[in-house]
Scaffold this motif. Structure first.
Motif, short mmCIF file in Angstrom:
data_model
loop_
_atom_site.label_atom_id
_atom_site.label_comp_id
_atom_site.label_asym_id
_atom_site.label_seq_id
_atom_site.Cartn_x
_atom_site.Cartn_y
_atom_site.Cartn_z
N LYS A 88 0.83 -1.05 -0.10
CA LYS A 88 0.00 -0.05 0.17
C LYS A 88 0.79 1.27 -0.06
CE LYS A 88 -3.09 2.43 3.12
NZ LYS A 88 -3.98 2.35 4.27
N ARG A 89 1.78 1.26 0.72
CA ARG A 89 2.76 2.36 0.79
C ARG A 89 3.43 2.83 -0.56
NH1 ARG A 89 6.67 2.65 5.96
NH2 ARG A 89 7.10 4.72 4.89
N PHE A 90 3.95 1.34 -1.32
CA PHE A 90 4.54 1.67 -2.39
C PHE A 90 3.65 2.30 -3.41
CE2 PHE A 90 5.16 0.04 -6.80
CZ PHE A 90 6.41 0.39 -6.85
N LEU A 91 2.36 1.81 -3.17
CA LEU A 91 1.64 2.48 -4.40
C LEU A 91 1.15 3.75 -4.11
CD1 LEU A 91 -1.36 -0.61 -4.49
CD2 LEU A 91 0.55 -0.13 -6.15
N GLN A 92 0.96 4.25 -2.64
CA GLN A 92 0.84 5.55 -2.53
C GLN A 92 2.03 6.63 -2.90
OE1 GLN A 92 -0.36 4.86 1.48
NE2 GLN A 92 -2.69 5.14 0.97
N VAL A 93 3.12 6.38 -3.26
CA VAL A 93 4.13 7.16 -3.51
C VAL A 93 3.88 7.71 -4.93
CG1 VAL A 93 5.97 6.18 -1.95
CG2 VAL A 93 5.92 5.64 -4.26
N HIS A 94 3.18 7.04 -5.52
CA HIS A 94 2.95 7.66 -7.31
C HIS A 94 1.78 8.68 -7.09
CE1 HIS A 94 4.20 3.39 -7.56
NE2 HIS A 94 4.53 3.70 -8.67
N GLU A 95 2.16 9.54 -8.14
CA GLU A 95 1.15 10.61 -8.27
C GLU A 95 -0.30 10.23 -8.64
OE1 GLU A 95 5.49 12.19 -9.54
OE2 GLU A 95 4.19 10.48 -9.98
N GLU A 96 -1.32 11.04 -8.54
CA GLU A 96 -2.56 10.85 -8.68
C GLU A 96 -2.97 10.30 -9.94
OE1 GLU A 96 -5.23 13.71 -7.14
OE2 GLU A 96 -4.47 13.51 -5.13
N PHE A 97 -2.32 10.59 -11.01
CA PHE A 97 -2.30 10.31 -12.52
C PHE A 97 -2.05 9.06 -12.86
CE2 PHE A 97 1.66 12.69 -12.50
CZ PHE A 97 2.33 11.94 -13.13
N TRP A 98 -1.22 8.25 -11.85
CA TRP A 98 -0.87 6.92 -12.19
C TRP A 98 -1.83 5.89 -11.82
CZ3 TRP A 98 3.73 4.67 -13.90
CH2 TRP A 98 4.87 5.46 -14.09
N THR A 99 -2.15 4.86 -12.65
CA THR A 99 -2.93 3.74 -12.28
C THR A 99 -2.07 2.60 -11.98
OG1 THR A 99 -4.98 4.79 -13.49
CG2 THR A 99 -5.02 2.28 -12.89
N VAL A 100 -2.04 2.22 -11.23
CA VAL A 100 -1.11 1.07 -10.68
C VAL A 100 -1.81 0.10 -9.48
CG1 VAL A 100 1.17 0.54 -9.67
CG2 VAL A 100 0.96 2.84 -10.74
N THR A 101 -1.58 -1.10 -9.87
CA THR A 101 -2.36 -2.39 -9.30
C THR A 101 -0.94 -3.16 -8.67
OG1 THR A 101 -4.06 -2.10 -10.68
CG2 THR A 101 -4.16 -4.03 -9.37
N ALA A 102 -1.20 -3.78 -7.55
CA ALA A 102 -0.32 -4.70 -7.05
C ALA A 102 -1.16 -5.77 -6.61
CB ALA A 102 0.53 -4.06 -5.93
N GLU A 103 -0.68 -7.23 -7.31
CA GLU A 103 -1.17 -8.27 -6.81
C GLU A 103 -0.02 -8.91 -5.86
OE1 GLU A 103 -2.33 -12.83 -8.85
OE2 GLU A 103 -2.42 -11.03 -10.01
N VAL A 104 -0.60 -9.37 -4.58
CA VAL A 104 0.30 -9.98 -3.56
C VAL A 104 0.08 -11.26 -3.31
CG1 VAL A 104 1.05 -9.77 -1.15
CG2 VAL A 104 0.56 -7.52 -2.47
#
Length: 118
Positions: free
Chosen positions: A96-112
């Motif tokens: 979650k912390r990794f995803l939140q470092v991205h700017e708002e215009f990024w769409t990033v999904t992580a599968e854990v």
């Protein structure tokens, strides 16, 4: 402790052509340093674009190869991290912390997913 694979999925069509901003790289570097010092990060890397990849398929007893880009794919794996965490909740918290470092215009999904041992 269990190990987890976090597969970072991105939509290559919507990612910035110039790549991550210097500010994003700075925030990501600080987080990666923190997670490494915490003993959680075992390995991480980004991947080259799908245009440089090849899919190898086994079907009907035959091997076939398909060179990228893979236009039928909306989301592709853009990177990965291997985490060693006390449980899935901790692996998800770091992701979650990794995803939140991205700017708002990024769409990033992580599968854990937990790595099956033995």
């Amino acid at each position: 402790m269990p190990r987890y694979l976090s597969m970072i999925r991105i939509d290559e069509r919507n990612a910035p052509a110039e790549g991550p901003s210097p500010e994003l790289m700075e925030r990501m570097g600080a987080l990666l340093e923190e997670i490494t010092k915490a003993g959680v990060m075992l390995d991480t890397a980004g991947l080259t674009p799908t245009s440089e990849g090849t899919r190898v398929t086994w079907s009907g007893g035959k091997i076939s190869y398909t060179d990228g880009p893979f236009t039928e794919s909306k989301e592709v794996i853009g990177g990965y991290a291997i985490l060693q965490a006390k449980d899935k909740a901790e692996a998800l918290a770091w992701t979650k912390r990794f995803l939140q470092v991205h700017e708002e215009f990024w769409t990033v999904t992580a599968e854990v997913r937990e790595i099956a041992e033995g």
